[in-house]
Design a protein around this motif. Structure first.
Motif, PDB file in Angstrom:
ATOM      1  N   GLY A  87       0.728  -1.063   0.180  1.00 46.31           N
ATOM      2  CA  GLY A  87       0.160  -0.109   0.052  1.00 46.31           C
ATOM      3  C   GLY A  87       0.883   1.233   0.160  1.00 46.31           C
ATOM      4  O   GLY A  87       0.977   2.080  -0.799  1.00 46.31           O
ATOM      5  N   HIS A  88       1.413   1.471   1.161  1.00 50.18           N
ATOM      6  CA  HIS A  88       2.469   2.581   1.075  1.00 50.18           C
ATOM      7  C   HIS A  88       3.551   2.389   0.251  1.00 50.18           C
ATOM      8  O   HIS A  88       4.246   3.235  -0.439  1.00 50.18           O
ATOM      9  N   THR A  89       4.229   1.106  -0.028  1.00 46.43           N
ATOM     10  CA  THR A  89       5.111   0.717  -0.788  1.00 46.43           C
ATOM     11  C   THR A  89       4.624  -0.810  -1.497  1.00 46.43           C
ATOM     12  O   THR A  89       3.865  -1.231  -0.464  1.00 46.43           O
TER      13      THR A  89
ATOM     14  N   ARG B  18       0.592   4.813  -2.094  1.00 51.61           N
ATOM     15  CA  ARG B  18       0.492   4.681  -3.509  1.00 51.61           C
ATOM     16  C   ARG B  18      -0.472   3.732  -4.166  1.00 51.61           C
ATOM     17  O   ARG B  18      -0.827   3.945  -5.077  1.00 51.61           O
ATOM     18  N   ASP B  19      -0.831   2.948  -3.427  1.00 57.02           N
ATOM     19  CA  ASP B  19      -1.909   2.095  -3.562  1.00 57.02           C
ATOM     20  C   ASP B  19      -2.952   1.824  -2.647  1.00 57.02           C
ATOM     21  O   ASP B  19      -2.897   1.229  -1.753  1.00 57.02           O
ATOM     22  N   HIS B  20      -4.138   2.591  -2.821  1.00 55.50           N
ATOM     23  CA  HIS B  20      -5.295   2.543  -1.895  1.00 55.50           C
ATOM     24  C   HIS B  20      -6.024   1.218  -1.590  1.00 55.50           C
ATOM     25  O   HIS B  20      -6.299   1.103  -0.492  1.00 55.50           O
ATOM     26  N   HIS B  21      -6.080   0.528  -2.704  1.00 59.40           N
ATOM     27  CA  HIS B  21      -6.658  -0.799  -2.287  1.00 59.40           C
ATOM     28  C   HIS B  21      -5.984  -1.625  -1.761  1.00 59.40           C
ATOM     29  O   HIS B  21      -6.651  -2.312  -0.596  1.00 59.40           O
TER      30      HIS B  21
ATOM     31  N   ASN C 123      -3.649   7.453  11.516  1.00 56.31           N
ATOM     32  CA  ASN C 123      -3.963   6.481  10.319  1.00 56.31           C
ATOM     33  C   ASN C 123      -4.445   5.232  10.713  1.00 56.31           C
ATOM     34  O   ASN C 123      -5.416   4.601  10.113  1.00 56.31           O
ATOM     35  N   TYR C 124      -4.033   4.558  11.837  1.00 60.82           N
ATOM     36  CA  TYR C 124      -4.704   3.348  12.460  1.00 60.82           C
ATOM     37  C   TYR C 124      -6.288   3.488  12.682  1.00 60.82           C
ATOM     38  O   TYR C 124      -7.127   2.965  12.431  1.00 60.82           O
ATOM     39  N   ASP C 125      -6.559   4.620  13.333  1.00 60.92           N
ATOM     40  CA  ASP C 125      -7.590   4.514  14.138  1.00 60.92           C
ATOM     41  C   ASP C 125      -8.866   5.370  13.367  1.00 60.92           C
ATOM     42  O   ASP C 125      -9.755   4.954  13.203  1.00 60.92           O
ATOM     43  N   SER C 126      -8.564   6.021  12.224  1.00 61.74           N
ATOM     44  CA  SER C 126      -9.486   6.567  11.496  1.00 61.74           C
ATOM     45  C   SER C 126      -9.879   5.691  10.092  1.00 61.74           C
ATOM     46  O   SER C 126     -10.917   6.121   9.469  1.00 61.74           O
ATOM     47  N   LEU C 127      -8.998   4.737   9.939  1.00 61.19           N
ATOM     48  CA  LEU C 127      -9.339   3.562   8.680  1.00 61.19           C
ATOM     49  C   LEU C 127      -9.302   4.492   7.555  1.00 61.19           C
ATOM     50  O   LEU C 127      -9.589   4.024   6.515  1.00 61.19           O
TER      51      LEU C 127
ATOM     52  N   SER D 143       5.997  -0.218  10.588  1.00 57.05           N
ATOM     53  CA  SER D 143       6.615   0.517   9.690  1.00 57.05           C
ATOM     54  C   SER D 143       6.056   1.544   9.210  1.00 57.05           C
ATOM     55  O   SER D 143       5.088   2.137  10.001  1.00 57.05           O
ATOM     56  N   ASP D 144       5.731   2.031   7.876  1.00 52.61           N
ATOM     57  CA  ASP D 144       4.828   3.086   7.285  1.00 52.61           C
ATOM     58  C   ASP D 144       3.648   2.746   6.738  1.00 52.61           C
ATOM     59  O   ASP D 144       2.908   3.551   6.381  1.00 52.61           O
ATOM     60  N   GLN D 145       3.210   1.446   7.058  1.00 51.06           N
ATOM     61  CA  GLN D 145       1.903   1.185   7.016  1.00 51.06           C
ATOM     62  C   GLN D 145       0.897   1.986   7.565  1.00 51.06           C
ATOM     63  O   GLN D 145      -0.063   2.684   7.101  1.00 51.06           O
TER      64      GLN D 145
END
Length: 227
Positions: free
Chosen positions: A142-144, A184-187, A172-176, A164-166
């Motif tokens: 996703g991030h990479t 880079r890859d949202h899906h 970022n974790y709480d808001s989904l 890492s940067d997931q």
């Protein structure tokens, strides 16, 4: 910029990610440094100095795992060049990083200073890898394309997940929600996000995010440790 040192009963010292590396403001240049402003810096924050706080030396490290190869997580690999220390990262991450530098399509987030042939690269494949007793790596693109998180199961303090940067910060974790242009890859990120939430639920894991100082400071730092 966070690194985790694991003292494993069979494998010895394992390092998860390396931070930016020494003298990174000069190596990166002013444009990138503006994104990673350095405040309150002292030399004892360097990777080798932090390892020494634990009573070990960076030369004692037996293996390095890189969650993803962006310069702020893998720049410290320069300290392992010319050695036989294995550097583990997902096959897709290694391919993407070398391609990005060679083709100059993502030059800036990856740098040629640590993407070199004199490192002992050990790529792995698949969705999950039992790296060692109590240590599991999970592919979370996703991030990479090849980002991996580390799941560490400790006897007394339970399960820890180093993201890492997931997730760059707790929000970022709480808001989904994804991280804007940093994803880079949202899906793929959304699928990885779902897996990690289930992993946390089933293991009651404590999570350490890629750059969240506030979360990090809730826990013990070197030379203290968890077992």
């Amino acid at each position: 910029m966070i690194s985790v040192l694991i003292s494993h009963p069979e494998e010895g010292l394992i390092l998860f990610e390396t931070g930016a590396g020494k003298d990174y403001p000069e190596v990166w240049g002013p444009q990138l440094v503006d994104l990673f402003a350095r405040e309150g810096y002292t030399e004892d924050m360097e990777l080798d100095a932090q390892i020494k706080l634990t009573g070990n030396d960076i030369k004692d490290v037996k293996a390095v795992i890189i969650g993803h190869l962006h310069l702020d997580h893998a720049g410290g690999l320069e300290q392992f060049r010319g050695t036989d220390i294995p550097i583990y990262t997902h096959e897709l991450e290694l391919k993407h990083a070398f391609y990005s530098v060679a083709s100059k399509t993502d030059l800036g987030l990856y740098l040629p200073s640590y993407l070199q042939f004199d490192l002992n690269w050990k790529p792995f494949v698949g969705a999950s890898l039992g790296f060692a007793r109590g240590i599991f790596l999970h592919h979370c693109p996703g991030h990479t394309p090849g980002l991996c998180i580390a799941q560490i199961n400790l006897q007394n303090s339970g399960t820890w997940v180093i993201t890492s940067d997931q997730y760059i910060v707790q929000e970022n974790y709480d808001s989904l929600a994804t991280q804007g242009w940093l994803t880079r890859d949202h899906h793929s990120w959304s699928q990885s996000n779902q897996m990690i939430h289930f992993l946390q639920k089933t293991t009651d894991a404590k999570l350490i995010f890629g750059h969240d100082r506030e979360v990090l400071m809730r826990y013990k730092l070197a030379p203290e440790f968890y077992d």
